[in-house]
Scaffold this motif. Structure first.
Motif, PDB file in Angstrom:
ATOM      1  N   LEU B   3      -1.777 -15.302   2.734  1.00  0.00           N
ATOM      2  CA  LEU B   3      -0.364 -15.300   3.121  1.00  0.00           C
ATOM      3  C   LEU B   3      -0.046 -14.146   4.061  1.00  0.00           C
ATOM      4  CD1 LEU B   3       1.501 -15.991  -0.245  1.00  0.00           C
ATOM      5  CD2 LEU B   3       1.301 -17.543   1.681  1.00  0.00           C
ATOM      6  N   PHE B   4      -0.662 -13.008   3.802  1.00  0.00           N
ATOM      7  CA  PHE B   4      -0.384 -11.819   4.622  1.00  0.00           C
ATOM      8  C   PHE B   4      -1.364 -11.730   5.781  1.00  0.00           C
ATOM      9  CE2 PHE B   4       0.588  -9.804   0.264  1.00  0.00           C
ATOM     10  CZ  PHE B   4       1.873 -10.310   0.275  1.00  0.00           C
ATOM     11  N   VAL B   8       0.872  -7.125   8.226  1.00  0.00           N
ATOM     12  CA  VAL B   8       1.725  -7.069   7.039  1.00  0.00           C
ATOM     13  C   VAL B   8       0.975  -6.392   5.890  1.00  0.00           C
ATOM     14  CG1 VAL B   8       2.876  -8.473   5.285  1.00  0.00           C
ATOM     15  CG2 VAL B   8       3.117  -9.060   7.692  1.00  0.00           C
ATOM     16  N   LYS B   9      -0.303  -6.736   5.770  1.00  0.00           N
ATOM     17  CA  LYS B   9      -1.126  -6.150   4.705  1.00  0.00           C
ATOM     18  C   LYS B   9      -1.111  -4.629   4.800  1.00  0.00           C
ATOM     19  CE  LYS B   9      -4.903  -8.664   3.629  1.00  0.00           C
ATOM     20  NZ  LYS B   9      -6.311  -9.104   3.759  1.00  0.00           N
ATOM     21  N   LYS B  10      -1.279  -4.133   6.024  1.00  0.00           N
ATOM     22  CA  LYS B  10      -1.310  -2.688   6.248  1.00  0.00           C
ATOM     23  C   LYS B  10       0.043  -2.046   5.930  1.00  0.00           C
ATOM     24  CE  LYS B  10      -3.365   0.173   9.716  1.00  0.00           C
ATOM     25  NZ  LYS B  10      -3.607   0.262  11.168  1.00  0.00           N
ATOM     26  N   GLN B  11       1.098  -2.732   6.374  1.00  0.00           N
ATOM     27  CA  GLN B  11       2.461  -2.227   6.108  1.00  0.00           C
ATOM     28  C   GLN B  11       2.715  -2.146   4.605  1.00  0.00           C
ATOM     29  OE1 GLN B  11       4.913  -5.131   8.117  1.00  0.00           O
ATOM     30  NE2 GLN B  11       5.547  -3.643   9.665  1.00  0.00           N
ATOM     31  N   LEU B  12       2.305  -3.196   3.893  1.00  0.00           N
ATOM     32  CA  LEU B  12       2.542  -3.232   2.445  1.00  0.00           C
ATOM     33  C   LEU B  12       1.741  -2.137   1.739  1.00  0.00           C
ATOM     34  CD1 LEU B  12       2.556  -7.080   1.815  1.00  0.00           C
ATOM     35  CD2 LEU B  12       4.483  -5.535   1.505  1.00  0.00           C
ATOM     36  N   GLN B  13       0.506  -1.983   2.168  1.00  0.00           N
ATOM     37  CA  GLN B  13      -0.353  -0.942   1.607  1.00  0.00           C
ATOM     38  C   GLN B  13       0.302   0.435   1.737  1.00  0.00           C
ATOM     39  OE1 GLN B  13      -4.058  -1.688   3.463  1.00  0.00           O
ATOM     40  NE2 GLN B  13      -5.157  -1.833   1.522  1.00  0.00           N
TER      41      GLN B  13
END
Lengths: 325, 213
Positions: B3-4, B8-13
């Motif tokens: 989904l990411f 986005v994955k990096k931002q969420l991390q």
């Protein structure tokens, strides 16, 4: 699936304090958008005692999705820019009241700000940066059915009208953008425009041609919104023939522009024909010690970057005034 | 397919980095007759990979009835946000918190982990004064930029008071419930089914409504 992440770290170093009723502030800033927050930062850096009273932090910027013309950011979400502004403001020990609108401004050597919950705060000077709100149609049914089919934010509420019939009032950019957002998901969209043409940009009018579930009624005005628990119908009048008809819709989105929040200063400072506060080039109003900045003023072009600049100017003018008094 | 995307994955991390204590996410789901359950499961699976302080527990709404009852889960997909001791604070997401709502989801994870902005004393006193059971439902859409504020405020109240429970409800996932409360503009907050308002309000003003219940 999209993820519109806009969160900066949770701020744990905020120093803002509740407003103090017993204090006479050097300046009270009314409003919560970019003009107000910039004014707050300038005042606090000047070392004057400042208070900040607002319904919400962020104003219209918080309702904006993408911003691409505030320098320093190629692209930033409205809510993210608000967090940056608010974080910078709250690093100071500024007096803060959030949640209640200003209902009255009392002028005098010592000025007073009255809020809707009855709270009163005193100051030597005031900066008005109360911004704009959505313009209402002022027809029967509108107020009663707001949030029950009468809506003002199409991107927010469009998903709730999937498969339904809706009307959009207004043929400008916001109206046509709303109509396009809705046409993707609603059964039918009827655009109601009082003029004899749409005033939206050509790119938007071109984009709306691809939908076959859209109808445009030119030279029509809304007379009444009908419904009980929710909207059932909208009565429109043909402004040429004078004939009225009822449209069977479950929702009506009103996009007829904005109006300044100046009810609380009528009779206190000079307003122009649009109801905006008249200011000179240093943000002075007609009343000494009362300054104004941002979208609520007569300054043309309602832009975030302009509002912020005007807020800075109003703060410097107010600080100057306090010093000389 | 995930989904990411990488960005986005990096931002969420990055966003999850400041977490202090562990947080456990409990998902209630089932395999059939729930359109968004699969995506919600994927979403939580991916997000819980992004921080070693996040864990995921999955319950089946049909077969783990006792657990659903324990947490007061009455519809799915449901996400219950639990603290490091697996304690329930009455904080739920009904529906996938995608779009703009990712912001309220990350915010409550951080707050539940112990990273939170201090509330003024007068507001804390008012929250502690609430002795009635309060149930807040915040109806939202995923395309609404200011809905996360309304959800975060409700969740924060639930976090600070054992008498307050707060749900995010994704309006398109739970259509009959949205119709029941005449939701046609979001965010719409409904308190104990009686008090309601449309739009965002700061915490103090939400307390005004709660105190009227």
């Amino acid at each position: 699936m999209e993820f519109n992440l806009s969160l900066s770290a949770v701020a744990t170093d905020h120093r803002a304090v509740p407003m103090d009723k017993n204090k006479v502030y050097d300046v009270i800033i009314a409003g919560g958008g970019p003009a107000a927050m910039t004014a707050a930062v300038y005042c606090m850096r000047k070392g004057v005692a400042a208070g900040f009273v607002t319904v919400d932090i962020g104003g219209q910027v918080g309702e904006t999705s993408g911003i691409e013309n505030y320098l320093g950011f190629n692209y930033i979400e409205g809510s993210q820019l608000v967090e940056k502004f608010a974080g910078q403001m709250k690093q100071f020990e500024i007096g803060l009241s959030e949640g209640y609108a200003v209902t009255e401004i009392k002028d005098g050597r010592e000025k007073e700000v009255v809020l809707e919950n009855g709270d009163r705060y005193r100051a030597k000077s005031i900066i008005l940066a109360t911004g704009n709100r959505w313009r209402k149609l002022n027809v029967p049914g509108e107020t009663e059915l707001t949030g029950r089919g009468v809506a003002y934010c199409a991107i927010c509420d469009a998903p709730l009208f999937a498969g339904k019939k809706v009307a959009v009032v207004g043929g400008g950019n916001t109206g046509i953008e709303s109509a396009i957002d809705l046409a993707k998901i609603a059964e039918k969209v009827t655009v109601i425009q009082i003029l004899d043409r749409l005033t939206a940009d050509k790119v938007l009018i071109d984009a709306m041609q691809q939908f076959n579930n859209m109808e445009v009624l030119l030279l029509h005005e809304v007379k009444e919104i009908q419904g009980d628990k929710t909207v059932h119908a909208v009565v429109v009048k043909d402004t040429v023939s004078g004939g009225e008809k009822s449209l069977d819709v479950q929702g009506i989105f009103i996009s007829i522009g904005l109006m300044p929040n100046t009810d609380m200063v009528k009779g206190v400072v000079e307003l122009n024909g649009f109801g905006e506060i008249v200011v000179d080039c240093s943000c002075k109003t007609s009343a000494p010690g009362i300054f104004a900045a941002g979208d609520v003023t007569s300054v043309p072009y309602k832009q975030i970057i302009i509002a912020a600049g005007e807020g800075a100017k109003a703060a410097l003018s107010a600080c100057d005034y306090i010093l000389k008094e | 397919m995930s989904l990411f995307d990488d960005k986005v994955k990096k931002q969420l991390q990055e966003a999850l980095k400041p977490m202090v204590n562990n947080v456990n996410l409990a998902l209630f789901t089932q395999t059939l007759e729930c359109n968004t359950c699969r995506d919600t499961h994927l979403f939580l699976g991916e997000i819980s990979e992004l921080s070693d302080k996040l864990t995921l527990t999955v319950w089946n709404f049909q077969t783990d009835k006792d657990k659903a009852e324990q947490y007061g889960v009455d519809k799915i997909p449901a996400i219950v946000v639990l603290d490091s001791e697996n304690r329930d604070h009455g904080i739920k997401f009904y529906g996938l918190p995608g779009g703009y709502e990712i912001n309220s989801f990350i915010r409550i994870i951080l707050e539940m982990s112990g990273l939170k902005e201090q509330l003024p004393d007068d507001l804390m006193k008012r929250i502690q004064g609430i002795k009635k059971d309060i149930h807040i439902q915040v109806f939202i859409s995923l395309t609404c930029p200011y809905c996360p504020d309304a959800v975060s405020t409700a969740h924060r109240l639930a976090l600070e008071s054992e008498h307050i429970k707060a749900d995010m409800v994704e309006s398109s996932t739970f259509v009959p419930l949205a119709i029941k409360f005449n939701v046609s503009s979001v965010p719409k907050t409904v308190i104990n089914g009686t008090q309601e308002f449309v739009g965002t309000n700061p915490l103090g003003k939400v307390l005004d409504f709660i105190e009227k219940v």
